[in-house]
Scaffold this motif. Structure first.
Motif, PDB file in Angstrom:
ATOM      1  N   TRP A  19      -9.004   9.906   3.574  1.00 11.05           N
ATOM      2  CA  TRP A  19      -7.805   9.303   4.173  1.00 11.05           C
ATOM      3  C   TRP A  19      -7.062   8.400   3.191  1.00 11.05           C
ATOM      4  O   TRP A  19      -5.824   8.476   3.079  1.00 11.05           O
ATOM      5  N   PRO A  20      -7.785   7.532   2.431  1.00 10.47           N
ATOM      6  CA  PRO A  20      -7.049   6.729   1.437  1.00 10.47           C
ATOM      7  C   PRO A  20      -6.291   7.594   0.418  1.00 10.47           C
ATOM      8  O   PRO A  20      -5.214   7.208  -0.056  1.00 10.47           O
ATOM      9  N   SER A  21      -6.820   8.799   0.103  1.00  5.19           N
ATOM     10  CA  SER A  21      -6.095   9.674  -0.839  1.00  5.19           C
ATOM     11  C   SER A  21      -4.763  10.131  -0.240  1.00  5.19           C
ATOM     12  O   SER A  21      -3.752  10.226  -0.942  1.00  5.19           O
ATOM     13  N   LEU A  22      -4.776  10.421   1.065  1.00  4.54           N
ATOM     14  CA  LEU A  22      -3.512  10.841   1.701  1.00  4.54           C
ATOM     15  C   LEU A  22      -2.498   9.696   1.731  1.00  4.54           C
ATOM     16  O   LEU A  22      -1.282   9.921   1.705  1.00  4.54           O
ATOM     17  N   MET A  23      -3.021   8.462   1.779  1.00  3.28           N
ATOM     18  CA  MET A  23      -2.122   7.292   1.804  1.00  3.28           C
ATOM     19  C   MET A  23      -1.445   7.063   0.457  1.00  3.28           C
ATOM     20  O   MET A  23      -0.413   6.402   0.380  1.00  3.28           O
ATOM     21  N   MET A  24      -2.031   7.600  -0.618  1.00  2.00           N
ATOM     22  CA  MET A  24      -1.435   7.395  -1.951  1.00  2.00           C
ATOM     23  C   MET A  24       0.026   7.837  -2.021  1.00  2.00           C
ATOM     24  O   MET A  24       0.793   7.336  -2.825  1.00  2.00           O
ATOM     25  N   PHE A  25       0.384   8.836  -1.189  1.00  2.00           N
ATOM     26  CA  PHE A  25       1.748   9.382  -1.261  1.00  2.00           C
ATOM     27  C   PHE A  25       2.794   8.458  -0.663  1.00  2.00           C
ATOM     28  O   PHE A  25       3.986   8.759  -0.711  1.00  2.00           O
ATOM     29  N   GLY A  26       2.330   7.340  -0.094  1.00  2.00           N
ATOM     30  CA  GLY A  26       3.278   6.369   0.448  1.00  2.00           C
ATOM     31  C   GLY A  26       3.519   6.584   1.928  1.00  2.00           C
ATOM     32  O   GLY A  26       3.007   7.535   2.532  1.00  2.00           O
ATOM     33  N   PRO A  27       4.306   5.702   2.561  1.00  2.00           N
ATOM     34  CA  PRO A  27       4.518   5.770   4.005  1.00  2.00           C
ATOM     35  C   PRO A  27       5.217   7.065   4.401  1.00  2.00           C
ATOM     36  O   PRO A  27       5.802   7.738   3.552  1.00  2.00           O
ATOM     37  N   PRO A  28       5.171   7.410   5.705  1.00  2.00           N
ATOM     38  CA  PRO A  28       5.904   8.602   6.156  1.00  2.00           C
ATOM     39  C   PRO A  28       7.387   8.465   5.809  1.00  2.00           C
ATOM     40  O   PRO A  28       7.900   7.337   5.714  1.00  2.00           O
ATOM     41  N   ASP A  29       8.057   9.595   5.655  1.00  2.00           N
ATOM     42  CA  ASP A  29       9.462   9.560   5.209  1.00  2.00           C
ATOM     43  C   ASP A  29      10.322   8.640   6.073  1.00  2.00           C
ATOM     44  O   ASP A  29      11.195   7.935   5.569  1.00  2.00           O
ATOM     45  N   LYS A  30      10.050   8.627   7.375  1.00  2.00           N
ATOM     46  CA  LYS A  30      10.911   7.815   8.259  1.00  2.00           C
ATOM     47  C   LYS A  30      10.768   6.311   7.956  1.00  2.00           C
ATOM     48  O   LYS A  30      11.647   5.542   8.292  1.00  2.00           O
ATOM     49  N   ASP A  31       9.649   5.910   7.341  1.00  2.29           N
ATOM     50  CA  ASP A  31       9.444   4.485   7.023  1.00  2.29           C
ATOM     51  C   ASP A  31       9.560   4.193   5.530  1.00  2.29           C
ATOM     52  O   ASP A  31       9.215   3.103   5.079  1.00  2.29           O
ATOM     53  N   SER A  32       9.988   5.178   4.758  1.00  4.69           N
ATOM     54  CA  SER A  32      10.045   4.997   3.306  1.00  4.69           C
ATOM     55  C   SER A  32      11.407   4.432   2.910  1.00  4.69           C
ATOM     56  O   SER A  32      12.418   5.133   2.948  1.00  4.69           O
TER      57      SER A  32
END
Ligand code: FAQ
Length: 307
Positions: free
Chosen positions: A191-204
């Motif tokens: 799960w932390p690896s998936l978080m590396m990509f940053g917040p979901p697009d709607k919150d980026s």
């Protein structure tokens, strides 16, 4: 006059050419690049710590040599990236101060502990795997020095990923205890690896503008999906289970579906309250303080050469 400069900047970006250090660029473009590239450089430097933790305890000479080389590569990546920020007018000492005072970010992933040697393999496979997914498109980023640094970094990252996968393959062919160690490590890092990509697009907050400037070439969610699609079959081949009951190939979408990421955990870690944030920054600060005499000696030598 400024309008002409802006028009020329827009033309270069739209034509997929590169903006170079002496070219005119909007202030926001310069600021965004310094923010992203500095954060990236800090990540490489702080990212030496979790794996560095295992250098003295690597199980064989071969594994130790590989790990030493990998951690040294990360130092090199940090240095190319700090050099890229300097072409934008940033001052490296200032960036380091901001990092150790907690005023600039680094990747959330490096705030998790490395509890077993399997973590070295899983970091190579998943963390370097995610880094490659994110960074290959950055070889086409619009700022020349960043794009060129990324070409070399990506070549090295792909070796990092392969050594991690090879380490895990070896452990999976070993004893039952080794297989359990690999699975436990995958459970902690997925799960932390998936978080590396940053917040979901709607919150980026930065994606839209960074895409318009062609600093970023894909959104956070696009790259996260690409990573999941790449990793699912690798997990099957390795014989591990990714810890997500909702992970399943969706043939109508042509992608894997996956479960909801714990965004509260992500923002806590980004905000400084992850399991290792305080230790990582304290270690970096101590290394900086302990290196003061080297900087002083280098400065004294340089001024002697000038006089
Ligand atoms: N961790 O608006 P967005 C590596 C922040 S290198 C912490 O989506 P953006 C190699 C973000 O800064 C890993 N903070 O932001 C290695 C922003 O806050 P700000 C590093 C995060 O910039 C392997 C706010 O959240 N790679 O792994 C994270 O458009 C093994 C809103 O986010 C790079 O830096 C996060 N994960 O997109 C080394 C690649 N995500 O600044 C050792 C270059 C977001 O406004 C061992 N960077 N935030 O205060 C990028 O591609 C982008 O900057 C993203 C974030 C995609 C990371």
């Amino acid at each position: 006059m400024e309008e002409d400069l802006q028009r020329e900047f827009d033309r270069v970006v739209a034509a997929e050419q590169r903006i170079e250090p002496r070219d005119w660029m909007p202030d926001g473009y310069r600021k965004t690049l310094i923010r992203q590239v500095a954060q990236h450089a800090h990540s490489e430097i702080i990212g030496m710590q979790p794996e560095g933790n295992w250098i003295s305890r690597a199980p064989t000479l071969r594994r130790k040599a590989i790990l030493l080389a990998k951690v040294q590569d990360e130092a090199g990546h940090g240095l190319y990236l700090y050099a890229a920020t300097e072409t934008l007018g940033a001052d490296r000492e200032d960036l380091t101060t901001k990092l150790i005072e907690g005023r600039q970010k680094y990747s959330s992933i490096f705030n998790y502990p490395t509890l077993s040697f399997a973590d070295v393999g899983v970091i190579g496979w998943l963390v370097d795997g995610a880094a490659i997914c994110n960074q290959v498109p950055l070889c086409r980023t619009s700022y020349g020095p960043y794009a060129r640094a990324m070409i070399r970094i990506c070549k090295e990252e792909s070796f990092h990923q392969r050594q991690g996968y090879e380490l895990l393959m070896t452990m999976m062919r070993g004893t039952e205890a080794q297989r359990r160690m690999v699975q436990a490590s995958v459970d902690r890092w997925w799960w932390p690896s998936l978080m590396m990509f940053g917040p979901p697009d709607k919150d980026s907050s930065n994606t839209e503008q960074s895409m318009a400037w062609r600093i970023k070439r894909h959104t956070n969610d696009e790259l996260r999906q690409r990573f999941v699609d790449m990793t699912g079959p690798q997990a099957d081949k390795l014989g591990v289970t990714l810890p997500d009951p909702l992970l399943a190939w969706n043939s109508s979408r042509g992608h894997y579906d996956f479960g909801e990421i714990d965004w509260d955990e992500f923002w806590q870690v980004v905000g400084g309250s992850g399991p290792c944030n305080a230790a990582r920054v304290a270690h970096r600060r101590a290394a900086h303080d302990n290196g003061a005499w080297v900087r002083e000696a280098a400065a004294a030598y340089a001024s002697k050469q000038e006089s």
